[in-house]
Design an enzyme around this catalytic site. Structure first.
Site, mmCIF file in Angstrom:
data_model
loop_
_atom_site.group_PDB
_atom_site.id
_atom_site.type_symbol
_atom_site.label_atom_id
_atom_site.label_comp_id
_atom_site.label_asym_id
_atom_site.label_seq_id
_atom_site.Cartn_x
_atom_site.Cartn_y
_atom_site.Cartn_z
ATOM 1 N N LYS A 260 24.671 -21.214 -25.630
ATOM 2 C CA LYS A 260 24.065 -20.116 -25.604
ATOM 3 C C LYS A 260 24.373 -18.879 -26.635
ATOM 4 O O LYS A 260 23.755 -18.126 -27.087
ATOM 5 C CB LYS A 260 24.385 -19.366 -24.033
ATOM 6 C CG LYS A 260 23.563 -20.023 -23.153
ATOM 7 C CD LYS A 260 23.418 -19.458 -21.633
ATOM 8 C CE LYS A 260 22.804 -20.188 -21.067
ATOM 9 N NZ LYS A 260 22.708 -19.870 -19.503
ATOM 10 N N GLU B 35 26.688 -8.811 -20.974
ATOM 11 C CA GLU B 35 25.067 -8.780 -21.261
ATOM 12 C C GLU B 35 24.702 -7.738 -20.318
ATOM 13 O O GLU B 35 25.045 -7.259 -19.387
ATOM 14 C CB GLU B 35 24.446 -10.091 -20.796
ATOM 15 C CG GLU B 35 24.573 -11.063 -21.927
ATOM 16 C CD GLU B 35 23.834 -12.430 -21.503
ATOM 17 O OE1 GLU B 35 23.387 -12.328 -20.483
ATOM 18 O OE2 GLU B 35 23.648 -13.405 -22.525
ATOM 19 N N ARG C 17 14.982 -30.997 -24.129
ATOM 20 C CA ARG C 17 14.614 -32.362 -23.228
ATOM 21 C C ARG C 17 13.204 -32.281 -22.860
ATOM 22 O O ARG C 17 12.271 -31.176 -22.864
ATOM 23 C CB ARG C 17 15.619 -32.390 -22.012
ATOM 24 C CG ARG C 17 15.833 -31.375 -21.070
ATOM 25 C CD ARG C 17 16.514 -31.549 -20.097
ATOM 26 N NE ARG C 17 16.955 -30.516 -19.514
ATOM 27 C CZ ARG C 17 16.285 -29.699 -18.471
ATOM 28 N NH1 ARG C 17 15.145 -30.246 -17.974
ATOM 29 N NH2 ARG C 17 16.731 -28.727 -17.906
#
Lengths: 220, 464
Positions: free
Chosen positions: B112, B206, B307
């Site tokens: 991330k 954040e 994926r």
């Protein structure tokens, strides 16, 4: 002492005639069997838990992705049904490679008899288990073989994946806790025994049988 | 030489890969563990091997060698996002094809903090916050003050802050800070938690976005520098632990004016940014770019899933190439073997709306705790607009294994418009019957009621 349990006597006779139990040895994972360290009829030893001891006699060598692993005997006994055709062949996980014929000792026979004589509470699913707090306290105070439980009592708490589920005694009757088969918070596979309960009126007879076995079989 | 694929997964995705391989005319090999001896994917496969664990790389590679496979399909979950596995598959003495993106992409886009840094370089909007892990209390306070001031200067309402463990995920090690005075104790708590559970003391700060919609973009790239997208999906309805429960494609409701912004413009922008990042990284397989959208039309890149996803079929159901429905798993396998796409973005047409419902045995009223037990009855009426993907047999009892997710079935519903798809979804939920007992002897509960309630919530901004 008048209560008779013919099935127990039958089981005891069976053990007298054939005091052996057969333990299959499975491969833990896939791979190639490179070498057998034993022949059919060999005597192997299981780990005894002594200081600086190598745990168990080596049985065979399993190679996978350039790593070799020695598979050792987990119990002492005689090797039989050795599958020589597996040599240098690819084997899947959990395929049976050989069997160990193990002679039962006095304690093992007692626990085998108890498994069929007691009312066993089995693990309903693969999870971790603890005794219910009140029961654990009682057991600590009074000791095993003395604590009484009856229908509807909370026995265990099953804990797994953020869940906590109590397990109650559903069988009718008054029981005495006779055996514990697990350590708290250990991962227990499904259908493994957790607690052995004995009907109160059955207790004297059970103790008589245990005494009988102790007299008959030599202790190891 | 004929290609042969090792399917390193179980359940629904294993069945889908078997189906795709059959249609492509490729050989396949299945693996299974002792819990799955009775499973459907084992019965359908002609060649199968028993392994000790689906996460055991050595077992999978040993079986791949023994069965003379040329490629490995990891599915989703298990080893699909493990870059070490992808790297080992392609870098060994007898290299195999990894049906998925390159291992570098899995490693870098899966991280991330790295993704945030890269996105900032490419001017892609990310959730405002620190890009480096913080270890020090004073530094954290300075960064938090700075962030708090910029946020509440720009926005019309009060933002609060989130303190997260840098190595965390799945809703663990996260705390909200409403007031800067609370920051220090919360920071200390999260740092201690991160050290204990992830072995890494790094903490990031954040902004907390109050109301969001969760929209994702489906990307497909090939080894010949071709990149296309298959539109957007809306995955706003999730469980407490942020697992998706309802997915819907397309991701925006075009014919309703409930948004305070230009939908087409925002959709184009997030798709273009996703493609930009895919091109920059030479991304060569299927992948999903997840975005958070606020009621004012601000958007932030949250993460990239390297994926195939559970919900791939909702996008496939509405995407047509030359009037033929697309199959993303087939495309994924084709692309991994180095084939060209044979179509461009202009050839992809979107038609209708598709909704996926995940039926899970869980107690939605008590924090979505998963349940296990036995299913005695699982029934639904077949409909032309409905496809139910399940590994639960309809003709006999089924024990839900405790080792895996209690996901029972995926129901994919198609409609010409959103309204008709919604009506059909509710019709299916009224019709479907799942009966059984938990291992505790109680009645088995599923999330059907929760889905019924939440279907009316679709396309609304929900509190994050």
């Amino acid at each position: 002492m008048e209560i008779e349990y013919p099935e127990l006597n039958l089981l005891l006779q069976k053990f007298r005639a054939n005091p052996y139990k057969i333990y299959p040895v499975f491969t833990p994972h896939t791979g190639y069997i490179k070498e057998f360290k034993v022949k059919e009829g060999d005597l192997v030893k299981g780990p005894t838990g002594k200081w600086l001891e190598k745990p168990g006699s080596p049985l065979f060598i399993l190679e996978r992705e350039k790593n070799t692993k020695i598979i050792r005997a987990q119990i002492s006994g005689i090797v039989q049904n050795l599958k020589m055709e597996f040599l240098n062949k690819f084997v899947e996980a959990e395929s049976c490679v050989l069997e160990i014929k193990h002679q039962l000792s006095q304690e093992e026979i007692i626990s085998e008899i108890l498994l069929s004589a007691l009312y066993i509470i089995k693990a309903p699913e693969t999870a971790r288990y603890v005794l219910s707090p009140s029961l654990a306290l009682k057991l600590e105070k009074e000791g095993i073989g003395k604590v009484k439980v009856k229908t509807g009592d909370e026995l265990l708490i099953m804990t797994f994946m953020k869940r906590e589920t109590p397990i109650y005694l559903s069988q009718e009757g008054d029981f005495v806790i006779y055996r514990l088969y697990f350590t708290p918070f250990q991962l227990i596979q499904k259908d493994q025994p957790l607690i052995g309960l004995c009907l109160e009126e059955k207790l004297p007879y059970l103790e008589k049988i245990v005494k009988k076995i102790k007299k008959e079989w030599p202790s190891s | 030489m004929k290609e042969r694929v090792l399917i390193a997964n179980r359940g629904e995705i294993a069945l889908r890969v078997i189906e795709a391989c059959k249609e492509l005319g490729i050989d396949y090999v299945a693996v299974y563990t002792k819990e799955d001896e009775e499973s459907l994917h084992v019965k359908l496969a002609e060649k199968k091997y028993r392994i000790s664990d689906y996460k055991d790389m050595n077992d999978l590679l040993a079986v791949a060698d023994e069965a003379k496979c040329t490629a490995i399909h990891p599915g989703y979950g298990f080893l699909s996002e493990d870059y070490r596995f992808a790297r080992r598959v392609v870098k060994r003495e007898r290299p195999l094809i990894f049906i998925g993106p390159s291992w570098e992409a899995i490693r870098d886009l899966g991280n991330k903090l790295f993704l945030k840094k890269l996105a900032k370089e490419l001017n892609i909007p990310v959730i405002p916050g620190t890009t480096q892990p913080i270890f020090n209390e004073i530094e954290a306070e300075l960064k938090a003050e700075e962030l708090y001031e910029t946020l509440n200067f720009q926005g019309n309402y009060n933002y609060s802050l989130m303190v997260k463990a840098a190595a965390g995920g799945g809703g663990m090690g996260i705390a909200e800070v409403r007031n800067l005075d609370e920051l220090r104790p919360v920071f200390r708590k999260i740092r201690a938690y991160a050290k204990r559970f992830f072995g890494d003391e790094g903490v990031i700060i954040e902004a907390k976005i109050p109301y969001i919609q969760h929209v994702e973009v489906q990307i497909l790239g090939s080894k010949h520098n071709e990149y296309v997208h298959f539109g957007t999906r809306n995955c706003t309805i999730q469980s407490l632990s942020k697992q998706k429960r309802i997915e819907i494609a397309p991701g925006f409701l075009y014919d309703r004016g409930e948004y305070g912004f230009d939908i087409k413009k925002i959709e184009n922008e997030i798709i273009n940014y996703s493609l930009k990042l895919a091109k920059y990284f030479k991304y060569d397989n299927v992948g999903t770019w997840e975005w958070l959208i606020t009621p004012e039309g601000k958007y932030f890149l949250m993460e990239v899933n390297t994926r195939i996803q559970v919900e791939n079929e909702v996008s496939a159901k509405i995407s047509y190439v030359n009037n033929k429905q697309i199959n993303l798993i087939k495309e994924q396998i084709r692309v991994a073997f180095g084939e060209k796409l044979t179509y461009s973005q202009q050839d992809i047409k979107f038609k209708g709306t598709s909704i996926e419902l995940r039926l899970v045995a869980e107690d939605t009223k008590r924090g979505f705790i998963p349940l296990s037990g036995t299913i005695t009855k699982f029934f639904w009426t077949p409909k032309p607009w409905l496809s139910v993907r399940t590994h639960v047999p309809q003709d006999k009892f089924y024990n839900i294994p405790t080792q895996f997710d209690p996901n029972l079935a995926l129901a994919i519903i198609y409609g010409d418009s959103f309204e008709s798809a919604k009506k059909r979804a509710l019709e299916f939920l009224e019709d479907v019957k799942i009966e059984g007992t938990t291992s505790n002897g109680e009645r088995l509960i599923t999330n059907i009621e929760f889905l019924k309630e939440k279907i009316n919530w679709l396309y609304k901004f929900i509190p994050a």
